[in-house]
Design an enzyme around this catalytic site. Structure first.
Site, mmCIF file in Angstrom:
data_model
loop_
_atom_site.group_PDB
_atom_site.id
_atom_site.type_symbol
_atom_site.label_atom_id
_atom_site.label_comp_id
_atom_site.label_asym_id
_atom_site.label_seq_id
_atom_site.Cartn_x
_atom_site.Cartn_y
_atom_site.Cartn_z
ATOM 1 N N GLU A 46 0.862 -1.192 0.000
ATOM 2 C CA GLU A 46 0.000 0.000 0.000
ATOM 3 C C GLU A 46 0.899 1.244 0.000
ATOM 4 O OE1 GLU A 46 -1.542 0.785 3.930
ATOM 5 O OE2 GLU A 46 -3.333 1.781 3.147
ATOM 6 N N ASN A 109 -6.852 6.199 -1.774
ATOM 7 C CA ASN A 109 -5.769 5.267 -1.465
ATOM 8 C C ASN A 109 -5.985 4.091 -2.427
ATOM 9 O OD1 ASN A 109 -4.007 3.414 -0.338
ATOM 10 N ND2 ASN A 109 -4.494 3.957 1.770
ATOM 11 N N LYS A 126 -9.347 2.104 -1.892
ATOM 12 C CA LYS A 126 -9.585 1.589 -0.531
ATOM 13 C C LYS A 126 -10.916 2.059 0.035
ATOM 14 C CE LYS A 126 -7.024 1.339 3.885
ATOM 15 N NZ LYS A 126 -5.749 1.770 4.500
ATOM 16 N N GLU A 145 -5.969 8.851 7.771
ATOM 17 C CA GLU A 145 -6.548 8.392 6.487
ATOM 18 C C GLU A 145 -7.948 8.950 6.273
ATOM 19 O OE1 GLU A 145 -5.803 4.538 4.702
ATOM 20 O OE2 GLU A 145 -4.780 3.968 6.538
ATOM 21 N N CYS A 171 -4.845 -3.045 2.867
ATOM 22 C CA CYS A 171 -4.526 -2.933 4.283
ATOM 23 C C CYS A 171 -5.704 -3.155 5.219
ATOM 24 C CB CYS A 171 -3.838 -1.601 4.574
ATOM 25 S SG CYS A 171 -3.081 -1.612 6.224
ATOM 26 N N ASN A 196 0.360 -0.980 5.362
ATOM 27 C CA ASN A 196 1.266 -0.211 6.222
ATOM 28 C C ASN A 196 0.628 -0.283 7.603
ATOM 29 O OD1 ASN A 196 3.173 2.173 4.618
ATOM 30 N ND2 ASN A 196 1.576 1.177 3.439
HETATM 31 N N1 CDT Z 1 -2.855 1.492 6.459
HETATM 32 C C1 CDT Z 1 -3.779 0.914 7.248
HETATM 33 O O1 CDT Z 1 -4.911 0.724 6.873
HETATM 34 N N2 CDT Z 1 -3.332 0.577 8.484
HETATM 35 C C2 CDT Z 1 -4.218 0.044 9.474
HETATM 36 C C3 CDT Z 1 -3.786 0.525 10.814
HETATM 37 C C4 CDT Z 1 -4.881 0.440 11.752
HETATM 38 S S1 CDT Z 1 -4.603 1.364 13.192
HETATM 39 C C5 CDT Z 1 -5.408 2.843 12.837
HETATM 40 C C6 CDT Z 1 -4.300 -1.465 9.479
HETATM 41 O O2 CDT Z 1 -5.414 -1.978 9.541
HETATM 42 O O3 CDT Z 1 -3.277 -2.145 9.481
#
Ligand code: CDT
Length: 314
Positions: A46, A109, A126, A145, A171, A196
């Site tokens: 991502e 995204n 996304k 985000e 993600c 990420n």
């Molecule tokens: N990039 C992304 O979606 N990261 C989220 C972090 C969650 S904590 C706010 C994930 O689900 O891994």
């Protein structure tokens, strides 16, 4: 057997001082290495081209927009498409997309999937955007985000490509069973995704091992319950002073991890995925046509939740 040799291309942290051209050089090295290992598909993470910028609050929208692409392929990313064509390797790439739609600027995204000629065959934006929309003054870092991106407008789709039925998500989508089921209902045989995932939870104390556990739990459950392969690629390690989990993995339709990253840096995780491998499960345990009871699932689509949110944003 329909074997697709795939590489999850884990990418170590991208510092905000790194230029797109430098990042693309790293991606090209991974693509070349994957081609030398006879892979036909390389899955990048991502927001591959930049640091995970939603961890930073920017008061000026121009500073946010600097992380976005207005065209892919564009001047910096074109070499990836040229190399894919030359090497005969397809790829999946996540990036921040800025587009003008019906006279309005939209920011997504986004991830794309190419075929082995480097032609884009699918695009996903996304849908499950985690985090918060306002700056959290007491948090060690941000997860903005919800501030910087619009909710994706393309739905969860599959594409006939690379000899199979391919799905994409990004993600946080992997944590939602709805994502997997909508892809599974369309017959996804392989779902590719990048992530990420910060090692630290900014909302409450969580032991770091649980971040990896919930990542694996999500992709393994999604794979098994929909009898699909999952190829998950991390942006990982230290990035602008913050840690992202690694754990890039390939999961079989039985839910087992068949290959996993052993580092936090640039690394290929490779497996020969037989796209027919989920057929037995789809014919028996997860024969949706015989066993699903959608008449009892109405609550899932009639509302997001039946209790109000208790989250304090800002
Ligand atoms: N990039 C992304 O979606 N990261 C989220 C972090 C969650 S904590 C706010 C994930 O689900 O891994």
């Amino acid at each position: 057997m329909r074997v697709l040799r795939v590489a999850a291309a884990q990418v170590g942290g991208i510092q905000s001082t790194e230029r797109r051209e430098q990042v693309v050089e790293r991606l090209l090295a991974l693509l070349e290495q994957a081609a030398a290992d006879h892979c036909r598909l390389v899955v990048f993470p991502e927001l591959t081209l930049t640091t995970f910028f939603p961890r930073t609050f920017y008061g000026d929208q121009a500073d946010v927009d600097a992380w976005f692409e207005t065209a892919v392929p564009g001047p910096e990313t074109a070499p990836l498409f040229v190399a894919a064509r030359r090497l005969g390797v397809a790829f999946h790439l996540g990036y921040a997309e800025l587009v003008r739609q019906e006279g309005r600027v939209r920011r997504y995204n986004t991830a794309i999937l190419t075929d082995e000629t480097g032609a884009i065959v699918g695009k996903y934006r996304k849908i499950h955007l985690p985090g918060h929309a306002r700056r959290l003054p007491d948090a060690p870092f941000q997860h903005l985000e919800k501030r910087y991106f619009d909710v994706g407008d393309l739905g969860f789709r599959v594409w006939e490509a690379l000899g199979g039925t391919m799905g994409m998500c990004i993600c946080n989508d992997r944590r939602w069973p709805e994502t997997w089921r909508v892809l599974g209902l369309q017959g996804a045989e392989m779902v590719v995704l990048g992530y990420n995932t910060p090692e630290e939870n900014i909302h409450y104390r969580e032991p770091p091992h649980l971040r990896m556990f919930s990542h694996r739990l999500s992709i393994q459950a999604g794979a098994y319950q929909n009898a699909t392969w999952v190829v998950a690629a991390a942006k990982s390690g230290l990035e602008d002073g913050h840690r992202l989990i690694a754990g890039s993995a390939i999961v079989s339709p039985t839910g087992e991890i068949v290959a996993e990253a052993s580092t936090e840096g640039d690394e290929l995780v490779i497996h020969d995925c037989d796209l027919d491998f989920g057929a037995d499960l789809r014919r028996t345990m997860f024969d949706f046509a015989r066993h699903r009871r959608p008449e009892h699932y109405g609550l899932i689509t009639s509302a997001a939740s039946y209790r109000p949110s208790t989250f304090q944003d800002g």
